[in-house]
Enzyme design. Structure first.
Site, PDB file in Angstrom:
ATOM      1  N   GLU A  48       0.792  -1.122  -0.099  1.00 46.55           N
ATOM      2  CA  GLU A  48       0.023  -0.336  -0.191  1.00 46.55           C
ATOM      3  C   GLU A  48       0.707   1.282  -0.137  1.00 46.55           C
ATOM      4  O   GLU A  48       1.873   1.213   0.871  1.00 46.55           O
ATOM      5  CB  GLU A  48      -0.930   0.218   1.316  1.00 46.55           C
ATOM      6  N   ASP A  98      -4.802   9.908   9.980  1.00 42.18           N
ATOM      7  CA  ASP A  98      -3.494   8.589  10.841  1.00 42.18           C
ATOM      8  C   ASP A  98      -2.876   9.734  11.493  1.00 42.18           C
ATOM      9  O   ASP A  98      -3.197  11.109  11.901  1.00 42.18           O
ATOM     10  CB  ASP A  98      -2.703   9.580   9.514  1.00 42.18           C
TER      11      ASP A  98
END
EC number: 4.2.1.20
Length: 248
Positions: free
Chosen positions: A36, A47
């Protein structure tokens, strides 16, 4: 695309484009089934601190074209599936059709757009369908059943977030993750991968034993690069091999 798979995340252009390719290939050679690749963004709301820090550093000398160069260089050396993870803004700024076409021609197999809900993704999905690009959608532990079924229809696999909050390493997998996984597996016909907070071989073992088709590990790899910079290659190899042992 996934079946008892280890999915490993790297930030594009961190610390450099060339090193990103090296790290990706090292992980692929050491047991990662899927790579990824994250597109750096200035407001990465999903995040945690570790990946945010990598984005800040990567953006200092970043242009989106380098993402495609990284993908192309990786694809020249590996046939492992490659998933691009991005926020919507970089895609929109380039032009959705242009971005997707370039990504696909560079060897990217699927795209996960973190902040694009499936029910607002119709135009994006249509462009991907015309191009040949697969989609991956994020599901939360409390995603309603009808939405989860709709995501399942549109996704190459469903990316199940293990807990509420942002990415980052955690000491243990929350009981909520196992409850959410059991529920998702009862609803989805496509494979289900679990991410957010997965960082140890024991985490991998527990989730695969509970029925996950794949596990996503990101912050643990990015932390190594935060600490070791361009010298992180062998640490990445060791971590990948260790995590891989959890699939056995």
């Amino acid at each position: 695309m996934i079946d008892r798979s280890l999915i490993v995340f790297f930030t594009a252009c961190y610390p450099t484009a060339e090193k990103t390719v090296e790290f990706m290939l090292t992980a692929a050679e050491s047991g990662a089934d899927v790579i990824e690749l994250g597109v750096p963004f200035s407001d990465p709301v999903a995040d945690g601190k570790t990946i945010q820090e990598s984005y800040v550093r990567a953006l200092r000398n970043f242009r989106v074209e380098r993402v495609f160069e990284i993908a192309k260089a990786f694809r020249a050396e590996s046939d492992k599936p490659l998933v691009l993870m991005s926020y919507y803004n970089p895609i929109y700024r380039r032009g959705v059709e242009s971005f997707v076409e370039k990504a696909y021609s560079s060897g990217i197999d699927a795209m996960l757009v973190v902040d694009l809900p499936y029910d607002e993704a119709g135009d994006f999905v249509e462009v991907c369908s015309r191009t040949g690009m697969k989609n991956v959608f994020l599901a939360a532990p409390n995603t309603p059943e009808d939405r989860l079924r709709a995501m399942d229809e549109l996704s190459a696999f469903v990316y199940l977030v293990s807990t509420y909050g942002v990415t980052g390493e955690r000491d243990r997998i929350s009981p909520l993750a196992f409850e959410a996984l059991k529920r998702a597996k009862g609803i989805c016909r496509k494979p289900v991968a679990v991410g957010f907070g997965v960082s140890k071989a024991d985490h991998v073992r527990q989730l695969i034993s509970a029925g996950a088709d794949g596990v996503v590990v990101g912050s643990a790899f990015v932390r190594l690069i935060n600490e070791k910079g361009e010298r992180a290659t062998e640490d990445i190899r060791a971590l990948t091999e260790n995590l891989r042992s959890g699939l056995v």
